[in-house]
Motif scaffolding. Structure first.
Motif, mmCIF file in Angstrom:
data_model
loop_
_atom_site.group_PDB
_atom_site.id
_atom_site.type_symbol
_atom_site.label_atom_id
_atom_site.label_comp_id
_atom_site.label_asym_id
_atom_site.label_seq_id
_atom_site.Cartn_x
_atom_site.Cartn_y
_atom_site.Cartn_z
ATOM 1 N N ARG A 2 6.151 71.447 50.331
ATOM 2 C CA ARG A 2 5.037 72.304 49.922
ATOM 3 C C ARG A 2 4.588 71.995 48.498
ATOM 4 N N LEU A 3 5.544 71.861 47.572
ATOM 5 C CA LEU A 3 5.165 71.797 46.145
ATOM 6 C C LEU A 3 5.110 70.373 45.606
ATOM 7 N N THR A 4 6.180 69.586 45.839
ATOM 8 C CA THR A 4 6.176 68.210 45.329
ATOM 9 C C THR A 4 5.035 67.424 45.968
ATOM 10 N N ALA A 5 4.882 67.581 47.283
ATOM 11 C CA ALA A 5 3.818 66.847 47.979
ATOM 12 C C ALA A 5 2.448 67.276 47.442
ATOM 13 N N TRP A 6 2.278 68.561 47.174
ATOM 14 C CA TRP A 6 0.994 69.055 46.635
ATOM 15 C C TRP A 6 0.736 68.452 45.257
ATOM 16 N N GLU A 7 1.777 68.454 44.416
ATOM 17 C CA GLU A 7 1.620 67.869 43.070
ATOM 18 C C GLU A 7 1.229 66.392 43.154
ATOM 19 N N LEU A 8 1.935 65.654 44.008
ATOM 20 C CA LEU A 8 1.660 64.211 44.104
ATOM 21 C C LEU A 8 0.260 63.968 44.662
ATOM 22 N N ASN A 9 -0.162 64.825 45.578
ATOM 23 C CA ASN A 9 -1.537 64.736 46.090
ATOM 24 C C ASN A 9 -2.546 64.928 44.972
ATOM 25 N N GLN A 10 -2.297 65.952 44.136
ATOM 26 C CA GLN A 10 -3.215 66.226 43.011
ATOM 27 C C GLN A 10 -3.320 65.017 42.086
ATOM 28 N N ALA A 11 -2.163 64.319 41.916
ATOM 29 C CA ALA A 11 -2.129 63.191 40.982
ATOM 30 C C ALA A 11 -2.528 61.872 41.647
ATOM 31 N N GLY A 12 -2.747 61.896 42.952
ATOM 32 C CA GLY A 12 -3.149 60.672 43.661
ATOM 33 C C GLY A 12 -2.032 59.639 43.742
ATOM 34 N N ILE A 13 -0.790 60.104 43.845
ATOM 35 C CA ILE A 13 0.356 59.184 43.919
ATOM 36 C C ILE A 13 0.803 59.036 45.382
ATOM 37 N N PRO A 14 0.877 57.794 45.881
ATOM 38 C CA PRO A 14 1.258 57.595 47.292
ATOM 39 C C PRO A 14 2.659 58.151 47.590
ATOM 40 N N HIS A 15 2.772 58.874 48.679
ATOM 41 C CA HIS A 15 4.060 59.499 49.017
ATOM 42 C C HIS A 15 4.081 59.851 50.491
ATOM 43 N N ASP A 48 7.418 48.057 38.880
ATOM 44 C CA ASP A 48 6.201 47.983 39.695
ATOM 45 C C ASP A 48 6.656 47.828 41.148
ATOM 46 N N GLY A 49 6.193 48.676 42.026
ATOM 47 C CA GLY A 49 6.582 48.584 43.442
ATOM 48 C C GLY A 49 7.779 49.445 43.817
ATOM 49 N N SER A 50 8.328 50.195 42.859
ATOM 50 C CA SER A 50 9.516 51.009 43.165
ATOM 51 C C SER A 50 9.237 52.061 44.237
ATOM 52 N N ARG A 51 10.249 52.229 45.108
ATOM 53 C CA ARG A 51 10.205 53.304 46.099
ATOM 54 C C ARG A 51 11.260 54.325 45.683
ATOM 55 N N ILE A 52 10.790 55.524 45.381
ATOM 56 C CA ILE A 52 11.636 56.540 44.742
ATOM 57 C C ILE A 52 11.811 57.710 45.702
ATOM 58 N N GLU A 53 13.059 58.168 45.853
ATOM 59 C CA GLU A 53 13.256 59.392 46.643
ATOM 60 C C GLU A 53 13.519 60.553 45.686
ATOM 61 N N THR A 54 12.986 61.722 45.991
ATOM 62 C CA THR A 54 13.282 62.908 45.177
ATOM 63 C C THR A 54 13.571 64.089 46.090
ATOM 64 N N HIS A 55 14.281 65.068 45.552
ATOM 65 C CA HIS A 55 14.696 66.229 46.344
ATOM 66 C C HIS A 55 14.174 67.488 45.665
ATOM 67 N N CYS A 56 13.768 68.461 46.436
ATOM 68 C CA CYS A 56 13.247 69.735 45.916
ATOM 69 C C CYS A 56 11.963 69.499 45.122
ATOM 70 N N ASN A 57 11.657 70.385 44.201
ATOM 71 C CA ASN A 57 10.512 70.163 43.318
ATOM 72 C C ASN A 57 10.993 70.245 41.886
ATOM 73 N N ALA A 58 10.956 69.111 41.217
ATOM 74 C CA ALA A 58 11.240 69.085 39.782
ATOM 75 C C ALA A 58 10.033 68.431 39.112
ATOM 76 N N GLY A 59 8.871 68.894 39.528
ATOM 77 C CA GLY A 59 7.613 68.439 38.933
ATOM 78 C C GLY A 59 7.120 69.470 37.945
ATOM 79 N N TRP A 60 5.827 69.426 37.637
ATOM 80 C CA TRP A 60 5.339 70.325 36.580
ATOM 81 C C TRP A 60 5.383 71.786 36.992
ATOM 82 N N LEU A 61 5.343 72.059 38.307
ATOM 83 C CA LEU A 61 5.442 73.457 38.743
ATOM 84 C C LEU A 61 6.812 74.055 38.441
#
Ligand code: MRU
Length: 349
Positions: A193-206, A143-156
């Motif tokens: 473009r893609l990871t940020a869009w996905e996180l926006n769709q899911a309502g995840i702060p980023h 709970d409270g983790s701050r996670i960094e990610t690179h590129c898009n390895a989301g559902w897209l």
């Protein structure tokens, strides 16, 4: 995953047609590309209408199935062999593409229907594997983790859920507060473009960060964990992933930030003994020199963002040596990036 309240997969097949979310237009336009022939699907993979290891794996499997459906009786074998070569020449680095083509090709020896069935199975397995990766990876996120990610390895980048983002989706769904630093990921900006869009769709702060910010954020103790995807993993645990991953992994080691890779077993290639055996794609320099987006007219256009007349080097992937990787989150659990754990992963196959 839901887009505008409708469930979508990144890629699917109906009849002879392969449907895919047009990723070159995201996040500005959401549209579906229809690939009516194997050649159309190859074009979509090459031009990155569809991209990301699992998604291009599923698309390549469907392309192979399309080739079986299209093959004329007379020149059946020649047609299939030619198609296989065409699909395999679209993009060289992601293991999933070759994995899927081989499986569908082998199934097609039985019947055309078996090839189509196998391609669907591969797509379903990709979605299920990603879901399991999310469940295992969720254990690493507090709970409270701050996670960094690179590129898009989301559902897209997969058929559904994704790999690096899947644990983040599960953490969010199970009520944990998470915050994601999204590397912009030049030159094609899959993060911005893609990871940020996905996180926006899911309502995840980023927040999107320029690619050169990670070291400073880590040095200030503002990143708790880094998770990225993978395009190919060698037998010794070396990982090929989007260019820039290596820098992040080295920096994460320096500042004591755990660095995890999330990938299904279909991304492992035990015929590569180490990362130096992995073929690294080099792409057109224009991807570095130009950026695209909506101009004032609303139309998506390309503009030059570099000194006119200068060339650019566009290496699409790099290899992170296993020694920098804390663990690999797979659909079967979290393993260490070493030969023994990787061998054990395949022992039950
Ligand atoms: O956009 P691509 O297909 O060139 O990049 C591949 C990737 O999606 C990334 O390297 C990602 O981090 C690997 S997991 C799909």
């Amino acid at each position: 995953m839901k887009v505008n309240n409708r469930e979508y997969r990144t890629v699917w097949m109906e009849g002879n047609v392969v449907f895919m979310i047009e990723q070159n237009l995201l996040p500005f336009e959401f549209s579906i590309y229809e690939a009516r022939t194997c050649l159309n699907t190859c074009h979509a993979i090459r031009t990155m209408i569809i991209r990301g290891a699992g998604a291009i794996g599923a698309a390549a499997g469907f392309a192979m199935a399309q080739a079986f459906l299209e093959a004329p009786r007379k020149e059946f074998t020649d047609h299939i062999e030619r198609a296989r070569k065409q699909i395999e020449s679209t993009r060289p680095t992601a293991r999933n593409l070759f994995y899927a083509v081989e499986k569908v090709y082998d199934a097609g020896r039985k019947s055309v229907a078996a090839a189509v069935e196998k391609a669907r199975e591969i797509a379903d397995a990709d979605a299920n594997d990603s879901r399991m990766i999310g469940q295992y990876g969720n254990d690493l996120i507090r709970d409270g983790s701050r996670i960094e990610t690179h590129c898009n390895a989301g559902w897209l980048a997969f058929v559904d859920y994704g790999t690096a983002l899947s644990p983040i989706y599960f953490a969010h769904e199970t009520g944990k507060n998470v915050f994601v630093y999204v590397d912009e990921t030049r030159p094609r900006s899959q993060g911005a473009r893609l990871t940020a869009w996905e996180l926006n769709q899911a309502g995840i702060p980023h927040t999107i960060i320029p690619d050169n910010s990670g070291a400073f954020l880590m040095s200030e103790g503002r990143v708790d964990i880094m998770i990225t995807g993978a395009d190919r993993i060698a037998a010794n645990g070396d990982v090929a992933n989007k260019i820039g991953t290596l820098e992040k992994a080295v920096v994460a080691r320096e500042f004591g930030v755990p660095f995890y890779i999330a990938a299904p077993t279909s991304t492992f290639d035990r015929s590569c003994r180490s990362g130096s055996d992995i073929e690294i794609e080099e792409r057109d320099e224009n991807e570095v020199l130009y950026q695209s987006g909506p101009v004032r007219s609303g139309r998506i256009e390309e503009i030059l963002v570099a000194s006119p007349g200068s060339g650019a080097l566009n290496i699409a992937f790099d290899v992170t040596p296993a020694k920098y990787i804390t663990g690999i989150i797979t659909e079967k659990g979290i393993i260490r990036p070493d030969e023994n754990d990787i061998r054990a992963l395949f022992d039950d196959k």
